[in-house]
Write a protein that holds these residues in place. Structure first.
Motif, short mmCIF file in Angstrom:
data_model
loop_
_atom_site.label_atom_id
_atom_site.label_comp_id
_atom_site.label_asym_id
_atom_site.label_seq_id
_atom_site.Cartn_x
_atom_site.Cartn_y
_atom_site.Cartn_z
N HIS A 129 1.14 -1.11 0.00
CA HIS A 129 0.06 -0.13 -0.27
C HIS A 129 0.98 1.51 -0.04
O HIS A 129 0.30 2.12 -0.74
CB HIS A 129 -1.10 -0.01 1.30
CG HIS A 129 -2.44 -0.87 1.28
ND1 HIS A 129 -3.45 -0.63 0.38
CD2 HIS A 129 -2.48 -2.55 1.78
CE1 HIS A 129 -3.88 -1.45 0.24
NE2 HIS A 129 -3.86 -2.28 1.19
N LYS A 130 1.50 1.44 0.69
CA LYS A 130 2.89 2.36 0.91
C LYS A 130 4.10 2.49 0.28
O LYS A 130 4.70 3.46 0.19
CB LYS A 130 2.63 2.81 2.19
CG LYS A 130 1.85 3.20 3.61
CD LYS A 130 0.62 3.86 2.94
CE LYS A 130 -0.18 4.73 4.02
NZ LYS A 130 -1.13 5.22 3.58
N ALA A 139 5.03 1.09 -4.32
CA ALA A 139 3.79 0.93 -3.87
C ALA A 139 3.08 -0.14 -5.16
O ALA A 139 3.26 0.96 -5.74
CB ALA A 139 2.90 2.28 -3.98
N CYS A 141 -0.35 -0.95 -5.16
CA CYS A 141 -1.81 -0.97 -4.74
C CYS A 141 -2.34 -0.26 -5.73
O CYS A 141 -3.56 -0.41 -6.19
CB CYS A 141 -1.88 -0.45 -3.44
SG CYS A 141 -2.09 -1.86 -2.42
N GLN A 142 -1.96 0.98 -6.26
CA GLN A 142 -1.93 1.73 -7.50
C GLN A 142 -2.56 1.42 -8.69
O GLN A 142 -3.25 1.41 -9.30
CB GLN A 142 -1.32 3.63 -7.60
CG GLN A 142 -1.27 4.24 -6.94
CD GLN A 142 -0.04 3.51 -5.61
OE1 GLN A 142 0.29 2.83 -5.33
NE2 GLN A 142 -0.07 3.89 -4.57
N GLN A 143 -2.00 0.63 -9.36
CA GLN A 143 -1.61 -1.30 -10.31
C GLN A 143 -2.44 -1.92 -9.77
O GLN A 143 -3.42 -1.90 -10.88
CB GLN A 143 -0.51 -1.29 -11.11
CG GLN A 143 0.69 0.54 -11.66
CD GLN A 143 0.81 0.39 -10.39
OE1 GLN A 143 1.16 0.08 -8.90
NE2 GLN A 143 1.76 2.41 -10.38
N ASN A 145 -5.28 -3.49 -7.46
CA ASN A 145 -6.63 -2.81 -6.40
C ASN A 145 -6.93 -4.25 -6.33
O ASN A 145 -7.26 -4.20 -5.03
CB ASN A 145 -7.54 -2.23 -7.59
CG ASN A 145 -7.09 -0.31 -7.83
OD1 ASN A 145 -5.63 0.30 -7.37
ND2 ASN A 145 -7.41 0.34 -8.13
N CYS A 148 -4.99 -6.14 -3.77
CA CYS A 148 -4.35 -5.61 -2.89
C CYS A 148 -5.97 -5.54 -1.65
O CYS A 148 -5.72 -5.78 -0.56
CB CYS A 148 -3.88 -3.85 -2.51
SG CYS A 148 -2.32 -3.95 -3.13
#
Length: 179
Positions: A129-130, A139, A141-143, A145, A148
């Motif tokens: 996440h971070k 991170a 989780c932006q790609q 989703n 995550c």
């Protein structure tokens, strides 16, 4: 519920209530650990990169920590399922002390196992996440989703089961101390 037999007072109703609550908690813990293991074990997401032939893939098995999480949750899930008959025995015979001691012993071991698995996985989920700028870890989780969301949901089930195991240990200790 207290009743008097001879010169002693019997408190069977409270211990029976504790035993019923123990059974319900074991059932909830079983469902939480099983759901966590299944959610993590089936996590897989693929993203295209430039073309259809080049893709990035995120799977739980890419990280040994997540594999340990799945195995730990599966072991605790099987244990909680196998402990249900003993919990039913405690409903029928609320004065059983030796079997409660056995459950405290194994519940404590399973608490340690589930804590290790969930804590290790939580560290990786946090990094997903971070990220970590100092270690140059991005991170993801932006790609990814969906990936995550599923691994975070699996952690929730595991942490709920951890809290349930703590309650089970306390309930067994209370039931033993009431004798």
């Amino acid at each position: 519920m207290e009743r008097e037999e001879g010169s002693r007072v019997v408190r069977g109703g409270v211990n029976k209530g504790i035993s019923v609550f123990d059974f319900v908690l074991r059932l909830m813990g079983f469902m939480g650990t099983l759901a966590g293991a299944i959610a993590m074990g089936t996590t897989d997401e693929t993203l295209p990169f430039f073309t259809q032939f080049i893709r990035f893939r995120a799977r739980y098995s890419d990280l040994p920590t997540f594999t340990f999480f799945v195995v730990a949750n599966a072991i605790v899930s099987v244990y909680l399922l196998l402990s249900l008959p003993l919990s039913i025995f405690h409903i029928v015979r609320s004065k059983a002390k030796g079997s409660r001691m056995i459950l405290i012993f194994f519940d404590t071991g399973m608490l340690g196992l589930i804590t290790a698995g969930a804590s290790a996985a939580a560290a990786i989920v946090y990094l997903a996440h971070k990220g970590n700028v100092r270690a140059n870890w991005l991170a993801i989780c932006q790609q990814f989703n969906s990936f995550c969301e599923r691994i975070s949901g699996a952690l929730i089930g595991s942490f709920v089961a951890m809290a349930i195991l703590i309650l089970l240990i306390l309930l067994s200790a209370i039931a033993i101390s009431r004798r």
